[in-house]
Design a protein around this motif. Structure first.
Motif, PDB file in Angstrom:
ATOM      1  N   ILE A   1     -29.981  17.154 -10.164  1.00 55.15           N
ATOM      2  CA  ILE A   1     -29.728  17.988  -8.986  1.00 55.15           C
ATOM      3  C   ILE A   1     -28.761  19.110  -9.332  1.00 55.15           C
ATOM      4  CG2 ILE A   1     -28.764  18.000  -6.650  1.00 55.15           C
ATOM      5  CD1 ILE A   1     -29.722  15.117  -6.354  1.00 55.15           C
ATOM      6  N   LYS A   2     -27.769  18.823 -10.166  1.00 59.40           N
ATOM      7  CA  LYS A   2     -26.841  19.869 -10.602  1.00 59.40           C
ATOM      8  C   LYS A   2     -27.586  20.970 -11.354  1.00 59.40           C
ATOM      9  CE  LYS A   2     -22.488  17.304 -11.077  1.00 59.40           C
ATOM     10  NZ  LYS A   2     -21.466  16.826 -12.046  1.00 59.40           N
ATOM     11  N   GLU A   3     -28.511  20.554 -12.226  1.00 56.71           N
ATOM     12  CA  GLU A   3     -29.294  21.536 -12.981  1.00 56.71           C
ATOM     13  C   GLU A   3     -30.134  22.400 -12.045  1.00 56.71           C
ATOM     14  OE1 GLU A   3     -31.574  19.216 -15.659  1.00 56.71           O
ATOM     15  OE2 GLU A   3     -29.867  18.692 -16.956  1.00 56.71           O
ATOM     16  N   ILE A   4     -30.744  21.758 -11.039  1.00 59.24           N
ATOM     17  CA  ILE A   4     -31.539  22.506 -10.065  1.00 59.24           C
ATOM     18  C   ILE A   4     -30.649  23.491  -9.305  1.00 59.24           C
ATOM     19  CG2 ILE A   4     -32.895  22.322  -7.940  1.00 59.24           C
ATOM     20  CD1 ILE A   4     -33.925  19.630  -8.994  1.00 59.24           C
ATOM     21  N   SER A   5     -29.479  23.038  -8.914  1.00 58.79           N
ATOM     22  CA  SER A   5     -28.547  23.896  -8.180  1.00 58.79           C
ATOM     23  C   SER A   5     -28.117  25.090  -9.030  1.00 58.79           C
ATOM     24  CB  SER A   5     -27.318  23.092  -7.755  1.00 58.79           C
ATOM     25  OG  SER A   5     -26.375  23.910  -7.097  1.00 58.79           O
ATOM     26  N   ASN A   6     -27.832  24.820 -10.311  1.00 59.19           N
ATOM     27  CA  ASN A   6     -27.464  25.916 -11.216  1.00 59.19           C
ATOM     28  C   ASN A   6     -28.612  26.900 -11.382  1.00 59.19           C
ATOM     29  OD1 ASN A   6     -24.894  24.892 -11.655  1.00 59.19           O
ATOM     30  ND2 ASN A   6     -25.511  23.684 -13.443  1.00 59.19           N
TER      31      ASN A   6
ATOM     32  N   GLY B   1     -27.456  29.843  -0.383  1.00 61.29           N
ATOM     33  CA  GLY B   1     -26.970  28.940   0.660  1.00 61.29           C
ATOM     34  C   GLY B   1     -27.389  27.513   0.411  1.00 61.29           C
ATOM     35  N   VAL B   2     -28.655  27.328   0.009  1.00 60.67           N
ATOM     36  CA  VAL B   2     -29.133  25.977  -0.303  1.00 60.67           C
ATOM     37  C   VAL B   2     -28.347  25.398  -1.469  1.00 60.67           C
ATOM     38  CG1 VAL B   2     -31.104  24.665  -1.189  1.00 60.67           C
ATOM     39  CG2 VAL B   2     -31.456  26.353   0.610  1.00 60.67           C
ATOM     40  N   ALA B   3     -28.143  26.211  -2.518  1.00 64.51           N
ATOM     41  CA  ALA B   3     -27.390  25.733  -3.685  1.00 64.51           C
ATOM     42  C   ALA B   3     -25.977  25.332  -3.291  1.00 64.51           C
ATOM     43  CB  ALA B   3     -27.348  26.824  -4.751  1.00 64.51           C
ATOM     44  N   HIS B   4     -25.366  26.125  -2.417  1.00 62.60           N
ATOM     45  CA  HIS B   4     -24.008  25.810  -1.972  1.00 62.60           C
ATOM     46  C   HIS B   4     -23.970  24.504  -1.178  1.00 62.60           C
ATOM     47  CE1 HIS B   4     -19.891  26.449  -0.638  1.00 62.60           C
ATOM     48  NE2 HIS B   4     -20.291  26.251   0.604  1.00 62.60           N
ATOM     49  N   GLU B   5     -24.953  24.338  -0.282  1.00 61.19           N
ATOM     50  CA  GLU B   5     -24.999  23.126   0.528  1.00 61.19           C
ATOM     51  C   GLU B   5     -25.273  21.891  -0.324  1.00 61.19           C
ATOM     52  OE1 GLU B   5     -24.251  22.740   3.716  1.00 61.19           O
ATOM     53  OE2 GLU B   5     -23.683  24.847   3.727  1.00 61.19           O
ATOM     54  N   ILE B   6     -26.069  22.067  -1.384  1.00 61.07           N
ATOM     55  CA  ILE B   6     -26.356  20.937  -2.281  1.00 61.07           C
ATOM     56  C   ILE B   6     -25.114  20.520  -3.039  1.00 61.07           C
ATOM     57  CG2 ILE B   6     -27.596  20.305  -4.401  1.00 61.07           C
ATOM     58  CD1 ILE B   6     -29.962  21.896  -3.402  1.00 61.07           C
ATOM     59  N   ASN B   7     -24.306  21.517  -3.435  1.00 54.95           N
ATOM     60  CA  ASN B   7     -23.170  21.230  -4.310  1.00 54.95           C
ATOM     61  C   ASN B   7     -22.170  20.259  -3.694  1.00 54.95           C
ATOM     62  OD1 ASN B   7     -24.009  22.716  -6.472  1.00 54.95           O
ATOM     63  ND2 ASN B   7     -22.904  24.573  -5.900  1.00 54.95           N
ATOM     64  N   ASN B   8     -21.928  20.379  -2.394  1.00 52.90           N
ATOM     65  CA  ASN B   8     -20.917  19.516  -1.771  1.00 52.90           C
ATOM     66  C   ASN B   8     -21.279  18.041  -1.836  1.00 52.90           C
ATOM     67  OD1 ASN B   8     -19.178  21.629  -1.153  1.00 52.90           O
ATOM     68  ND2 ASN B   8     -20.194  22.055   0.789  1.00 52.90           N
ATOM     69  N   PRO B   9     -22.456  17.613  -1.317  1.00 53.03           N
ATOM     70  CA  PRO B   9     -22.782  16.187  -1.414  1.00 53.03           C
ATOM     71  C   PRO B   9     -22.997  15.725  -2.850  1.00 53.03           C
ATOM     72  CG  PRO B   9     -24.643  17.420  -0.530  1.00 53.03           C
ATOM     73  CD  PRO B   9     -23.481  18.349  -0.544  1.00 53.03           C
ATOM     74  N   VAL B  10     -23.565  16.611  -3.698  1.00 53.16           N
ATOM     75  CA  VAL B  10     -23.765  16.219  -5.095  1.00 53.16           C
ATOM     76  C   VAL B  10     -22.428  16.009  -5.783  1.00 53.16           C
ATOM     77  CG1 VAL B  10     -24.587  17.039  -7.346  1.00 53.16           C
ATOM     78  CG2 VAL B  10     -26.036  17.258  -5.348  1.00 53.16           C
ATOM     79  N   GLY B  11     -21.476  16.875  -5.479  1.00 56.12           N
ATOM     80  CA  GLY B  11     -20.140  16.703  -6.048  1.00 56.12           C
ATOM     81  C   GLY B  11     -19.516  15.378  -5.630  1.00 56.12           C
ATOM     82  N   CYS B  12     -19.725  15.018  -4.365  1.00 52.38           N
ATOM     83  CA  CYS B  12     -19.211  13.739  -3.863  1.00 52.38           C
ATOM     84  C   CYS B  12     -19.867  12.562  -4.588  1.00 52.38           C
ATOM     85  CB  CYS B  12     -19.465  13.645  -2.356  1.00 52.38           C
ATOM     86  SG  CYS B  12     -18.946  12.078  -1.625  1.00 52.38           S
ATOM     87  N   ILE B  13     -21.205  12.613  -4.719  1.00 48.94           N
ATOM     88  CA  ILE B  13     -21.912  11.526  -5.401  1.00 48.94           C
ATOM     89  C   ILE B  13     -21.487  11.449  -6.864  1.00 48.94           C
ATOM     90  CG2 ILE B  13     -24.196  10.728  -6.154  1.00 48.94           C
ATOM     91  CD1 ILE B  13     -25.356  12.083  -3.662  1.00 48.94           C
ATOM     92  N   SER B  14     -21.434  12.620  -7.512  1.00 47.91           N
ATOM     93  CA  SER B  14     -21.082  12.645  -8.926  1.00 47.91           C
ATOM     94  C   SER B  14     -19.669  12.120  -9.161  1.00 47.91           C
ATOM     95  CB  SER B  14     -21.207  14.081  -9.458  1.00 47.91           C
ATOM     96  OG  SER B  14     -20.827  14.151 -10.812  1.00 47.91           O
TER      97      SER B  14
END
Length: 427
Positions: A245-250, A171-184
């Motif tokens: 952050i992407k690496e952490i999420s992965n 769940g944390v990884a999923h929640e991180i992905n959305n804002p990180v995707g926007c920033i990236s």
């Protein structure tokens, strides 16, 4: 009539032997005879007797000494002994019972009394043996049931723990992905926009070198030259952080694999790396010690089919315990002393005899022998109340041994650190 039994008669008087033998034989018993205590003890070693009729007064060792030696024999000490004696004093009777006899018969014999006592004590003996066997069987069943219950409880705790942890981390990884995707996605546009703006500013400055005084003052206050140099650096830092952050999420997704029902193909090195990344905050330097070093001696290993999520939990438990051990070994040592002999955890992987071997070793203070013998026991912990559940290594052992048909062992010497070695069959 009761089941036939084998009875040993020990008496130095032939007449007594003849009378007793005939009486017992007619009653359906098998009979063996001995003329003295030494002969009786020798026969007991090779025979399977159900009861012994033992005379007290005999040449050589008497009946009392014969009984003492018999009761000292761990193999045959349960054979019931009935003394035969002409002694009528209470002291002799009490002595006979104290050294292990179950009864006594006073001479001269009464055949019916002899048979009654023999049959009674044979029944009692067989009932005792039957009861002992049932107690043993029941104890074995209860022990097995208890172990099965412990295993089931441990599996339930592990499943619940992995499920909760997996859901949380996923769940944390999923929640991180959305804002990180926007920033990236937008940082690249921001970089392009900034380049365009600076290009327009340069063209404008070339076309209009003489600016109004108030505009010139604003540009000097803004420090346009510094901004032109620093903004690309800032954007680049954001890009690197986004990638981190992407690496952490992965890594979080790798760690939280939902595979409790079936094994999946897994890259063990990725699993270990993801676990290290999650524990990164515990490895960093503090005011009391330098950074804990991670040394990776990764061999060339294939992907293996395994319960990856549960295996990640094993790596988490072992690495977290290694960090705890290093922290504990630092007690009383200064920052400089620790820096001279840095805390480190060495992780080694290789293949040997069609088995994957994973070693996790720390250079802490080690584990004592009495702790090593219990270290994988359920609910056993050396940590303070509230800091350890005593389930981590028990779960690790269950995952490796029962789920993956492998082994997990610990090797340690005082002040020599501890090494946990996992072996998992490749097939």
């Amino acid at each position: 009539m009761i089941d036939n039994g084998l009875i040993l008669i020990v008496d130095d008087t032939p007449t007594n032997l003849e009378v007793l033998s005939e009486t017992l034989y007619d009653a359906g018993f098998e009979v063996a005879i001995a003329l003295d205590g030494e002969s009786a003890l020798a026969q007991v070693q090779v025979g399977d007797f159900d009861l012994i009729l033992l005379d007290v007064m005999m040449p050589g060792i008497d009946g009392f000494e014969t009984c003492r030696r018999l009761k000292a024999d761990s193999v045959n000490n349960n054979i019931p002994v009935i003394f035969m004696t002409a002694l009528s004093d209470n002291e002799s009777k009490i002595k006979a019972l104290e050294i292990g006899a179950v009864d006594y018969i006073t001479k001269p014999f009464h055949e019916k009394e002899v048979l009654a006592r023999v049959k009674t004590h044979l029944k009692l003996h067989k009932l005792t043996l039957s009861l002992e066997q049932k107690v043993t069987e029941r104890t074995t069943q209860l022990t097995e049931a208890l172990e099965n219950l412990k295993t089931s409880q441990l599996q339930l705790v592990n499943n619940e723990k992995m499920s909760a942890l997996g859901n949380l981390v996923a769940g944390v990884a999923h929640e991180i992905n959305n804002p990180v995707g926007c920033i990236s996605g937008n940082i690249n546009h921001t970089e392009a926009y900034s380049k365009d703006l600076f290009q327009i500013i340069n063209i404008y400055q070339q076309a209009c070198p003489l600016l109004p005084q108030h505009l010139q003052q604003e540009l000097e206050a803004l420090d346009l030259e510094f901004l032109h140099e620093d903004l690309p650096k800032t954007i680049h830092s954001i890009q690197l952080s986004t990638q981190r952050i992407k690496e952490i999420s992965n890594s979080l997704r790798t760690f939280s694999r939902a595979d409790s029902d079936h094994p999946i193909l897994c890259n063990i090195h990725e699993s270990i790396d993801s676990t290290i990344l999650i524990l990164k905050h515990r490895l960093k330097a503090t005011e009391n010690r330098p950074e804990i070093q991670i040394i990776k001696n990764y061999g060339i290993i294939p992907q293996i089919e395994c319960y990856a999520g549960q295996l990640n939990q094993v790596f988490m438990n072992l690495l977290a315990n290694a960090i705890d051990a290093l922290e504990e070994s630092n007690t009383g040592r200064s920052f400089t002393e620790i820096a001279t002999n840095p805390n480190c955890i060495t992780i080694t992987t290789n293949i040997s005899d069609e088995k994957l071997i994973i070693s996790i070793q720390d250079n802490g203070k080690g584990i004592t022998e009495n702790i090593k013998t219990r270290i994988f026991d359920q609910l056993f912990t050396t940590k303070e109340v509230g800091k350890g559940t005593g389930l981590g290594l028990a779960i690790a052992r269950q995952v490796i041994v029962e789920k993956h048909h492998g082994t997990i062992n610990v090797h340690s010497t005082p002040k020599g650190g501890a090494e946990f070695t996992i072996t998992i069959p490749l097939s």
